[in-house]
Design a protein around this motif. Structure first.
Motif, PDB file in Angstrom:
ATOM      1  N   ASN A 143       0.717  -1.267  -0.034  1.00  0.00           N
ATOM      2  CA  ASN A 143      -0.054  -0.170   0.090  1.00  0.00           C
ATOM      3  C   ASN A 143       0.849   1.288   0.069  1.00  0.00           C
ATOM      4  N   GLN A 144       1.887   1.287  -0.919  1.00  0.00           N
ATOM      5  CA  GLN A 144       2.521   2.146  -0.841  1.00  0.00           C
ATOM      6  C   GLN A 144       2.095   3.500  -1.808  1.00  0.00           C
ATOM      7  N   ASP A 145       2.312   4.881  -1.570  1.00  0.00           N
ATOM      8  CA  ASP A 145       1.871   5.867  -2.422  1.00  0.00           C
ATOM      9  C   ASP A 145       2.768   6.000  -3.687  1.00  0.00           C
ATOM     10  N   HIS A 146       1.941   6.226  -4.774  1.00  0.00           N
ATOM     11  CA  HIS A 146       2.502   6.424  -6.082  1.00  0.00           C
ATOM     12  C   HIS A 146       1.985   7.306  -6.808  1.00  0.00           C
ATOM     13  N   PHE A 147       2.589   8.148  -7.530  1.00  0.00           N
ATOM     14  CA  PHE A 147       2.024   9.165  -8.243  1.00  0.00           C
ATOM     15  C   PHE A 147       2.459   8.680 -10.003  1.00  0.00           C
ATOM     16  N   ALA A 148       1.434   8.734 -10.869  1.00  0.00           N
ATOM     17  CA  ALA A 148       1.561   8.404 -12.222  1.00  0.00           C
ATOM     18  C   ALA A 148       2.499   9.660 -12.912  1.00  0.00           C
ATOM     19  N   ARG A 149       3.722   9.233 -13.617  1.00  0.00           N
ATOM     20  CA  ARG A 149       4.830  10.212 -14.121  1.00  0.00           C
ATOM     21  C   ARG A 149       3.957  11.230 -15.145  1.00  0.00           C
ATOM     22  N   HIS A 150       2.919  10.848 -15.706  1.00  0.00           N
ATOM     23  CA  HIS A 150       2.400  11.747 -16.733  1.00  0.00           C
ATOM     24  C   HIS A 150       1.071  12.143 -16.011  1.00  0.00           C
ATOM     25  N   HIS A 177      -2.397  10.422  -8.001  1.00  0.00           N
ATOM     26  CA  HIS A 177      -1.982   9.650  -6.914  1.00  0.00           C
ATOM     27  C   HIS A 177      -2.733   8.341  -6.702  1.00  0.00           C
ATOM     28  N   PHE A 178      -1.732   7.416  -6.522  1.00  0.00           N
ATOM     29  CA  PHE A 178      -2.436   6.063  -6.365  1.00  0.00           C
ATOM     30  C   PHE A 178      -1.851   5.180  -5.551  1.00  0.00           C
ATOM     31  N   SER A 179      -2.297   4.012  -5.019  1.00  0.00           N
ATOM     32  CA  SER A 179      -1.537   3.010  -4.235  1.00  0.00           C
ATOM     33  C   SER A 179      -1.991   1.551  -4.801  1.00  0.00           C
ATOM     34  N   ASN A 180      -0.562   0.682  -4.631  1.00  0.00           N
ATOM     35  CA  ASN A 180      -0.850  -0.640  -5.452  1.00  0.00           C
ATOM     36  C   ASN A 180      -1.653  -1.382  -4.354  1.00  0.00           C
ATOM     37  N   ASN A 181      -2.237  -2.162  -4.924  1.00  0.00           N
ATOM     38  CA  ASN A 181      -3.176  -3.232  -4.039  1.00  0.00           C
ATOM     39  C   ASN A 181      -2.547  -4.686  -4.178  1.00  0.00           C
ATOM     40  N   VAL A 182      -1.620  -4.909  -5.112  1.00  0.00           N
ATOM     41  CA  VAL A 182      -0.900  -6.121  -5.535  1.00  0.00           C
ATOM     42  C   VAL A 182       0.433  -5.694  -5.812  1.00  0.00           C
ATOM     43  N   SER A 183       1.165  -6.495  -6.043  1.00  0.00           N
ATOM     44  CA  SER A 183       2.734  -6.460  -6.431  1.00  0.00           C
ATOM     45  C   SER A 183       2.832  -5.811  -7.533  1.00  0.00           C
ATOM     46  N   HIS A 184       4.162  -5.330  -7.819  1.00  0.00           N
ATOM     47  CA  HIS A 184       4.410  -4.394  -9.309  1.00  0.00           C
ATOM     48  C   HIS A 184       4.643  -5.531 -10.508  1.00  0.00           C
TER      49      HIS A 184
END
Length: 74
Positions: A4-11, A15-22
């Motif tokens: 549940n790490q925070d991420h941001f789309a490059r373009h 703002h989103f969080s993963n619910n599963v592995s990369h």
């Protein structure tokens, strides 16, 4: 796996969080038809619709270089 790490789309800076592995996300995207992978917006929608990510409608965005809130150039 719940990453549940925070991420941001490059373009677009969404703002989103993963619910599963990369790895699971990458595999899902690879299996999308080519036409469905052309738009980052559409890929993010597909990922959210299938429960792989959670998009946060919190009005927190980044610019193309990852700077929260954008920059003077944006």
């Amino acid at each position: 796996m719940n990453n549940n790490q925070d991420h941001f789309a490059r373009h677009g800076g969404v703002h989103f969080s993963n619910n599963v592995s990369h790895e699971q996300i990458n595999e899902f995207v690879r299996q999308l038809p080519a036409g469905r992978r052309e738009s980052l917006f559409e890929v993010l929608q597909e990922l959210q619709s299938n429960g792989l990510i959670t998009i946060h409608n919190d009005h927190v965005f980044t610019d193309g270089e990852g700077k929260l809130g954008g920059s003077e150039e944006c």
